[in-house]
Design a protein around this motif. Sequence first.
Motif, PDB file in Angstrom:
ATOM      1  N   ILE A   1     -35.250  40.353 -16.992  1.00 46.91           N
ATOM      2  CA  ILE A   1     -34.800  39.950 -18.326  1.00 46.91           C
ATOM      3  C   ILE A   1     -34.624  41.179 -19.205  1.00 46.91           C
ATOM      4  CG2 ILE A   1     -35.456  38.699 -20.417  1.00 46.91           C
ATOM      5  CD1 ILE A   1     -34.679  36.892 -18.190  1.00 46.91           C
ATOM      6  N   GLN A   2     -33.427  41.378 -19.731  1.00 44.64           N
ATOM      7  CA  GLN A   2     -33.172  42.503 -20.613  1.00 44.64           C
ATOM      8  C   GLN A   2     -33.169  41.989 -22.049  1.00 44.64           C
ATOM      9  OE1 GLN A   2     -29.962  45.096 -19.423  1.00 44.64           O
ATOM     10  NE2 GLN A   2     -30.140  44.447 -17.306  1.00 44.64           N
ATOM     11  N   ASP A   3     -34.345  41.751 -22.564  1.00 51.39           N
ATOM     12  CA  ASP A   3     -34.473  41.140 -23.878  1.00 51.39           C
ATOM     13  C   ASP A   3     -35.558  41.857 -24.666  1.00 51.39           C
ATOM     14  OD1 ASP A   3     -34.443  39.596 -26.090  1.00 51.39           O
ATOM     15  OD2 ASP A   3     -35.243  37.789 -25.153  1.00 51.39           O
ATOM     16  N   PRO A   4     -35.253  43.053 -25.200  1.00 48.22           N
ATOM     17  CA  PRO A   4     -36.269  43.807 -25.927  1.00 48.22           C
ATOM     18  C   PRO A   4     -36.771  43.101 -27.174  1.00 48.22           C
ATOM     19  CG  PRO A   4     -34.091  44.770 -26.243  1.00 48.22           C
ATOM     20  CD  PRO A   4     -33.959  43.733 -25.165  1.00 48.22           C
ATOM     21  N   GLU A   5     -36.064  42.072 -27.625  1.00 41.66           N
ATOM     22  CA  GLU A   5     -36.511  41.338 -28.806  1.00 41.66           C
ATOM     23  C   GLU A   5     -37.426  40.178 -28.452  1.00 41.66           C
ATOM     24  OE1 GLU A   5     -35.759  42.334 -31.947  1.00 41.66           O
ATOM     25  OE2 GLU A   5     -34.949  44.041 -30.858  1.00 41.66           O
ATOM     26  N   ALA A   6     -37.671  39.992 -27.152  1.00 41.43           N
ATOM     27  CA  ALA A   6     -38.426  38.814 -26.719  1.00 41.43           C
ATOM     28  C   ALA A   6     -39.829  38.780 -27.280  1.00 41.43           C
ATOM     29  CB  ALA A   6     -38.481  38.766 -25.193  1.00 41.43           C
ATOM     30  N   SER A   7     -40.371  39.957 -27.629  1.00 38.99           N
ATOM     31  CA  SER A   7     -41.751  39.983 -28.103  1.00 38.99           C
ATOM     32  C   SER A   7     -41.854  39.838 -29.613  1.00 38.99           C
ATOM     33  CB  SER A   7     -42.411  41.304 -27.684  1.00 38.99           C
ATOM     34  OG  SER A   7     -41.812  42.385 -28.377  1.00 38.99           O
ATOM     35  N   LYS A   8     -40.744  39.761 -30.321  1.00 37.33           N
ATOM     36  CA  LYS A   8     -40.773  39.729 -31.780  1.00 37.33           C
ATOM     37  C   LYS A   8     -41.020  38.307 -32.276  1.00 37.33           C
ATOM     38  CE  LYS A   8     -39.713  44.045 -31.494  1.00 37.33           C
ATOM     39  NZ  LYS A   8     -40.756  45.073 -31.653  1.00 37.33           N
TER      40      LYS A   8
ATOM     41  N   LEU B   1     -47.356  51.899 -11.315  1.00 38.77           N
ATOM     42  CA  LEU B   1     -48.738  51.669 -11.741  1.00 38.77           C
ATOM     43  C   LEU B   1     -48.854  50.863 -13.026  1.00 38.77           C
ATOM     44  CD1 LEU B   1     -50.331  55.149 -10.947  1.00 38.77           C
ATOM     45  CD2 LEU B   1     -50.894  52.966  -9.852  1.00 38.77           C
ATOM     46  N   VAL B   2     -47.767  50.733 -13.772  1.00 35.56           N
ATOM     47  CA  VAL B   2     -47.845  50.006 -15.041  1.00 35.56           C
ATOM     48  C   VAL B   2     -46.954  48.768 -15.076  1.00 35.56           C
ATOM     49  CG1 VAL B   2     -48.342  52.175 -16.255  1.00 35.56           C
ATOM     50  CG2 VAL B   2     -46.003  51.277 -16.274  1.00 35.56           C
ATOM     51  N   HIS B   3     -46.118  48.548 -14.051  1.00 35.59           N
ATOM     52  CA  HIS B   3     -45.078  47.531 -14.180  1.00 35.59           C
ATOM     53  C   HIS B   3     -45.641  46.118 -14.329  1.00 35.59           C
ATOM     54  CE1 HIS B   3     -45.777  46.646  -9.939  1.00 35.59           C
ATOM     55  NE2 HIS B   3     -44.993  45.583 -10.051  1.00 35.59           N
ATOM     56  N   ASP B   4     -46.837  45.849 -13.798  1.00 35.05           N
ATOM     57  CA  ASP B   4     -47.461  44.531 -13.942  1.00 35.05           C
ATOM     58  C   ASP B   4     -48.679  44.562 -14.871  1.00 35.05           C
ATOM     59  OD1 ASP B   4     -45.740  43.015 -12.418  1.00 35.05           O
ATOM     60  OD2 ASP B   4     -46.887  43.197 -10.561  1.00 35.05           O
ATOM     61  N   MET B   5     -48.788  45.585 -15.689  1.00 35.63           N
ATOM     62  CA  MET B   5     -49.965  45.740 -16.543  1.00 35.63           C
ATOM     63  C   MET B   5     -50.153  44.563 -17.491  1.00 35.63           C
ATOM     64  SD  MET B   5     -50.996  48.943 -19.014  1.00 35.63           S
ATOM     65  CE  MET B   5     -51.203  50.048 -17.618  1.00 35.63           C
ATOM     66  N   ALA B   6     -49.056  43.980 -17.950  1.00 35.07           N
ATOM     67  CA  ALA B   6     -49.159  42.870 -18.901  1.00 35.07           C
ATOM     68  C   ALA B   6     -49.892  41.678 -18.308  1.00 35.07           C
ATOM     69  CB  ALA B   6     -47.767  42.449 -19.367  1.00 35.07           C
ATOM     70  N   GLU B   7     -49.934  41.600 -16.980  1.00 44.85           N
ATOM     71  CA  GLU B   7     -50.603  40.466 -16.340  1.00 44.85           C
ATOM     72  C   GLU B   7     -52.112  40.488 -16.549  1.00 44.85           C
ATOM     73  OE1 GLU B   7     -49.306  40.114 -12.280  1.00 44.85           O
ATOM     74  OE2 GLU B   7     -47.191  39.992 -12.854  1.00 44.85           O
TER      75      GLU B   7
ATOM     76  N   LYS C   1     -41.722  34.109 -20.161  1.00 44.81           N
ATOM     77  CA  LYS C   1     -42.554  35.047 -19.416  1.00 44.81           C
ATOM     78  C   LYS C   1     -42.342  36.466 -19.941  1.00 44.81           C
ATOM     79  CE  LYS C   1     -43.305  36.787 -14.697  1.00 44.81           C
ATOM     80  NZ  LYS C   1     -42.915  38.194 -14.924  1.00 44.81           N
ATOM     81  N   SER C   2     -41.075  36.815 -20.156  1.00 38.94           N
ATOM     82  CA  SER C   2     -40.757  38.137 -20.683  1.00 38.94           C
ATOM     83  C   SER C   2     -41.352  38.338 -22.078  1.00 38.94           C
ATOM     84  CB  SER C   2     -39.239  38.328 -20.729  1.00 38.94           C
ATOM     85  OG  SER C   2     -38.896  39.605 -21.218  1.00 38.94           O
ATOM     86  N   ARG C   3     -41.265  37.277 -22.908  1.00 39.73           N
ATOM     87  CA  ARG C   3     -41.843  37.373 -24.261  1.00 39.73           C
ATOM     88  C   ARG C   3     -43.342  37.617 -24.200  1.00 39.73           C
ATOM     89  NH1 ARG C   3     -44.942  34.316 -27.316  1.00 39.73           N
ATOM     90  NH2 ARG C   3     -44.919  32.594 -25.831  1.00 39.73           N
ATOM     91  N   ARG C   4     -44.041  36.860 -23.356  1.00 36.83           N
ATOM     92  CA  ARG C   4     -45.495  37.003 -23.246  1.00 36.83           C
ATOM     93  C   ARG C   4     -45.878  38.405 -22.791  1.00 36.83           C
ATOM     94  NH1 ARG C   4     -47.778  31.359 -20.548  1.00 36.83           N
ATOM     95  NH2 ARG C   4     -46.502  29.923 -21.771  1.00 36.83           N
ATOM     96  N   GLU C   5     -45.136  38.907 -21.816  1.00 42.55           N
ATOM     97  CA  GLU C   5     -45.477  40.219 -21.284  1.00 42.55           C
ATOM     98  C   GLU C   5     -45.180  41.325 -22.298  1.00 42.55           C
ATOM     99  OE1 GLU C   5     -43.413  40.395 -17.556  1.00 42.55           O
ATOM    100  OE2 GLU C   5     -44.948  39.199 -16.525  1.00 42.55           O
ATOM    101  N   ALA C   6     -44.054  41.210 -23.005  1.00 42.03           N
ATOM    102  CA  ALA C   6     -43.713  42.213 -24.006  1.00 42.03           C
ATOM    103  C   ALA C   6     -44.721  42.201 -25.152  1.00 42.03           C
ATOM    104  CB  ALA C   6     -42.299  41.963 -24.539  1.00 42.03           C
TER     105      ALA C   6
ATOM    106  N   ASP D   1     -47.135  45.315 -26.247  1.00 41.29           N
ATOM    107  CA  ASP D   1     -47.222  45.792 -27.622  1.00 41.29           C
ATOM    108  C   ASP D   1     -48.677  45.861 -28.073  1.00 41.29           C
ATOM    109  OD1 ASP D   1     -44.502  46.040 -27.816  1.00 41.29           O
ATOM    110  OD2 ASP D   1     -44.186  44.120 -28.840  1.00 41.29           O
ATOM    111  N   TYR D   2     -49.453  44.840 -27.718  1.00 40.45           N
ATOM    112  CA  TYR D   2     -50.875  44.835 -28.072  1.00 40.45           C
ATOM    113  C   TYR D   2     -51.600  46.013 -27.423  1.00 40.45           C
ATOM    114  CZ  TYR D   2     -55.817  43.694 -27.610  1.00 40.45           C
ATOM    115  OH  TYR D   2     -57.189  43.770 -27.588  1.00 40.45           O
ATOM    116  N   ILE D   3     -51.373  46.208 -26.126  1.00 34.84           N
ATOM    117  CA  ILE D   3     -52.051  47.284 -25.402  1.00 34.84           C
ATOM    118  C   ILE D   3     -51.692  48.647 -25.981  1.00 34.84           C
ATOM    119  CG2 ILE D   3     -52.140  48.503 -23.190  1.00 34.84           C
ATOM    120  CD1 ILE D   3     -51.842  45.768 -21.810  1.00 34.84           C
ATOM    121  N   CYS D   4     -50.404  48.864 -26.155  1.00 32.30           N
ATOM    122  CA  CYS D   4     -49.940  50.201 -26.523  1.00 32.30           C
ATOM    123  C   CYS D   4     -50.094  50.508 -28.007  1.00 32.30           C
ATOM    124  CB  CYS D   4     -48.489  50.367 -26.091  1.00 32.30           C
ATOM    125  SG  CYS D   4     -48.295  50.230 -24.288  1.00 32.30           S
ATOM    126  N   ASP D   5     -50.119  49.487 -28.846  1.00 30.98           N
ATOM    127  CA  ASP D   5     -50.278  49.705 -30.289  1.00 30.98           C
ATOM    128  C   ASP D   5     -51.728  49.560 -30.732  1.00 30.98           C
ATOM    129  OD1 ASP D   5     -47.554  50.062 -30.368  1.00 30.98           O
ATOM    130  OD2 ASP D   5     -47.116  48.052 -31.118  1.00 30.98           O
TER     131      ASP D   5
END
Length: 267
Positions: free
Chosen positions: A25-32, A125-131, A148-153, A157-161
């Motif tokens: 999914i190419q949806d960078p806005e999915a987490s907003k 090493l990070v591609h499934d980190m959101a899981e 699924k993409s929204r949840r992971e994004a 954001d939570y992890i990295c911010d």
Amino acid sequence: MTISNDTPPTANGGTADEATQTNGIQDPEASKLSKEDIKQNGRWTVESVLSEITPRYAENTDSPVPFFHLLERLKTTKRAGWCRFGIDNGESISDHMYRMSILTMMAPSSVSSKLDILRCCRMALVHDMAEALVGDITPVDNVSKVDKSRREAETMDYICDKLLGRFNGGLNGKEIRELWQEYEDSVTPESLFVHDIDKVELISQMVEYERSTKCTKDLGEFSWVATKIQSKEVKEWSDHLFRERLLLWKEFGKEPKWADGMKIPEA
């Protein structure tokens, strides 16, 4: 031998390709999320998961230790697709990502001369980190690819911010977020290679589980992911694994099942 080109359904009603959870999914806005979204009853949010974790991870600190603790969840969360096929003591999410990272290091010179292999290793090493918070979602969970993409994004954001945003000026968190997004967007040569590695790692594990159960479990529907491998070199690894599989099943006097669309290599 070539079989028809229809994507096979899994035992749970999805498809073998969907079961790899490579969503593309190419949806960078999915987490907003808007405030209204968060208020909706039953809508998955990071907060809904964190509310059940005790003690909660310390946020907005200058230490990476809370992040270290979150990573423990990747070591203990099983890959759900195998669990649904009755695989006891199956691999964890960390197990999967670790072997993927090693596989990227095995890239032959025909690949490594064109790609940043160190970046591929980090991406694996990070591609499934959101899981760590989202869990390993499978088709039977009835979660759309977009959600699924929204949840992971949102989780990344939570992890990295919030967990890494103040550590080392936020540089480490920013790098992890960028690597994860690059994999999700599936555009760069490095990300496409890592997607291929994701598939061949699954095929390796599929054959190993069949071997460990003495071919009492047929996981052949997952073989369909090989049809999505783009790299010639990774395809050769996949073909090698399938030849192993044919010989394995022959030892037990059986014929394994294959997903539709497969070109079966000769043993």
